[in-house]
Design a protein around this motif. Structure first.
Motif, mmCIF file in Angstrom:
data_model
loop_
_atom_site.group_PDB
_atom_site.id
_atom_site.type_symbol
_atom_site.label_atom_id
_atom_site.label_comp_id
_atom_site.label_asym_id
_atom_site.label_seq_id
_atom_site.Cartn_x
_atom_site.Cartn_y
_atom_site.Cartn_z
ATOM 1 N N UNK A 176 -2.432 4.567 0.525
ATOM 2 C CA UNK A 176 -2.748 4.636 1.945
ATOM 3 C C UNK A 176 -3.975 3.850 2.313
ATOM 4 N N UNK A 177 -4.781 3.482 1.293
ATOM 5 C CA UNK A 177 -6.005 2.704 1.537
ATOM 6 C C UNK A 177 -6.007 1.390 0.782
ATOM 7 N N UNK A 178 -4.847 1.008 0.231
ATOM 8 C CA UNK A 178 -4.785 -0.124 -0.689
ATOM 9 C C UNK A 178 -4.242 -1.400 -0.047
ATOM 10 N N UNK A 179 -3.917 -1.342 1.244
ATOM 11 C CA UNK A 179 -3.426 -2.510 1.972
ATOM 12 C C UNK A 179 -4.003 -2.519 3.369
ATOM 13 N N UNK A 180 -3.327 -3.210 4.274
ATOM 14 C CA UNK A 180 -3.783 -3.255 5.665
ATOM 15 C C UNK A 180 -3.386 -1.995 6.420
ATOM 16 N N UNK A 181 -2.290 -1.393 6.044
ATOM 17 C CA UNK A 181 -1.810 -0.157 6.657
ATOM 18 C C UNK A 181 -0.813 0.471 5.709
ATOM 19 N N UNK A 182 -0.533 1.751 5.936
ATOM 20 C CA UNK A 182 0.426 2.463 5.077
ATOM 21 C C UNK A 182 1.208 3.465 5.900
ATOM 22 N N UNK A 200 3.030 9.763 9.030
ATOM 23 C CA UNK A 200 1.716 9.298 9.467
ATOM 24 C C UNK A 200 1.488 7.863 9.023
ATOM 25 N N UNK A 201 0.597 7.205 9.743
ATOM 26 C CA UNK A 201 0.115 5.871 9.397
ATOM 27 C C UNK A 201 -1.366 5.985 9.075
ATOM 28 N N UNK A 202 -1.804 5.348 7.987
ATOM 29 C CA UNK A 202 -3.232 5.242 7.690
ATOM 30 C C UNK A 202 -3.636 3.776 7.714
ATOM 31 N N UNK A 203 -4.852 3.516 8.162
ATOM 32 C CA UNK A 203 -5.353 2.145 8.262
ATOM 33 C C UNK A 203 -6.853 2.164 8.520
ATOM 34 N N UNK A 204 -7.492 1.044 8.274
ATOM 35 C CA UNK A 204 -8.893 0.854 8.662
ATOM 36 C C UNK A 204 -9.020 -0.027 9.902
ATOM 37 N N UNK A 205 -7.890 -0.411 10.468
ATOM 38 C CA UNK A 205 -7.838 -1.337 11.595
ATOM 39 C C UNK A 205 -7.797 -0.546 12.908
ATOM 40 N N UNK A 206 -8.891 -0.573 13.657
ATOM 41 C CA UNK A 206 -8.984 0.201 14.902
ATOM 42 C C UNK A 206 -7.946 -0.239 15.925
#
Length: 366
Positions: A176-182, A200-206
């Protein structure tokens, strides 16, 4: 009878908390996109090590809405190609097609059931814009190699993490933290399963998270203000409450699954059975324990006779499904062999040592 998966026993551990949470939900009078969804989104983002989590209705929608949001943001367009595993569950491919993109199927690796990373360069074209590694059966794909490959070719990385809740790489980074989104699924049988559908979707991209929040709720940026043509794909408030309760025990449950897997790998000694490759690491959380057997029909009959539950994940390769006729002329020898030989045997965090011993004994007698 040893069940393949005793979901009642899995969830019975949480019944008092579920009942209290359900009463709180009833008393709140708030049933859609309320505090429970927000709370779970924050908890799951923290668990995965990402800034954002967006709850949606199911795992298929999680993947599809990532792709739709990237199109909205101009990072993908209709017809772009996405490299994806040839032996995945068909939902991964459906998500790509429903988003108006073109799946490019990649051959599997027999040892891990994931991408054969060495073959990825052969699938690149001028239309390739993303890669969707699938952490199949709970085994992390080779994300270091995939990230290197993606960076070289300027590709987005979208993890299909539907079966890998809590799996960690050697740097202690979670699925969930290993790409651009999961995209995650919380189907009841998952390692983190709801009591119904959820995703659910996880991402660091606001910007991506903001776009997915719009798409999941009819495309609204605020009430009755529609920015895009969205869908109705919201994580249910009560399922979010149940998931928050179960999340607290997920690492322990995964450890219990790994202990069962270690016993299987050490004690199943039948030469007719090919075991999954496992070295006791945290990168496999064993959503499924999948063996390979040449004469699958005979093996399944043996398990049935001795009352050991089992399932096949999955009996037909995606490119051989009637729903995907455009792929019918493709050939993936390794993936096809996997689909013809795999059998999933019982594994869960609530199996007893006696049950594990019995499964081992039955398989060794085959």
């Amino acid at each position: 009878m040893i069940p393949f998966l005793d979901l009642h026993k899995v969830n019975a551990r949480f019944e008092p908390q579920f009942k209290a949470s359900f009463q709180e939900f009833l008393d709140s009078g708030y049933y859609v996109l309320g505090n429970q969804v927000s709370r779970f989104e924050n908890l799951f983002a923290d668990f995965c090590g990402t800034k954002y989590c967006v709850g949606v209705a199911n795992g298929l929608d999680a993947l599809r809405l990532i792709l739709e949001a990237y199109k909205h943001l101009g990072k993908l367009k209709t017809g772009d190609e996405v490299i994806v595993a040839s032996n995945t569950f068909i939902a991964t491919i459906i998500a790509i097609k429903q988003a108006g993109l073109s799946p490019v199927l990649a051959e599997a690796e027999a040892d891990t059931f994931n991408f054969d990373v060495a073959q990825l360069p052969s699938y690149i074209s001028s239309k390739t814009k993303a890669i969707m590694p699938v952490h199949l059966y709970g085994q992390l794909a080779n994300m270091d190699a995939i990230n290197t490959f993606a960076q070289k070719h300027g590709l987005l990385i979208i993890e299909d993490a539907a079966q890998a809740h809590g799996a960690e790489n050697f740097s202690n980074k979670k699925a969930g933290s290993l790409g651009d989104a999961a995209g995650f699924s919380f189907y009841p049988s998952k390692n983190l399963g709801a009591l119904g559908d959820g995703g659910a979707v996880t991402t660091n991209d606001a910007e991506l998270a903001k776009a997915i929040r719009m798409f999941r709720n009819y495309g609204t940026s605020s009430k009755y203000i529609n920015e895009v043509l969205g869908v109705n794909s919201r994580l249910d408030e009560i399922q979010a409450a149940f998931l928050s309760i179960k999340l607290a025990g997920l690492d322990t449950d995964n450890l219990n699954r790994q202990k069962v897997a270690q016993r299987y790998c050490a004690e199943i000694t039948n030469p007719k059975i090919t075991l999954p490759k496992y070295e006791g690491t945290k990168d496999h959380v064993f959503h499924l324990f999948v063996v390979q057997v040449e004469d699958r029909a005979s093996f399944v009959a043996h398990l049935t006779e001795h009352k050991v539950g089992h399932l096949i994940h999955y009996p037909i390769a995606p490119h051989q499904q009637k729903a995907l006729p455009e792929f019918k002329d493709l050939s993936f020898p390794i993936a096809e062999k996997l689909h013809n030989t795999v059998v999933s045997i019982p594994i869960s965090p609530v199996m007893t040592e006696k049950q594990v011993s019995e499964v081992i004994a039955v398989i060794n007698r085959y």
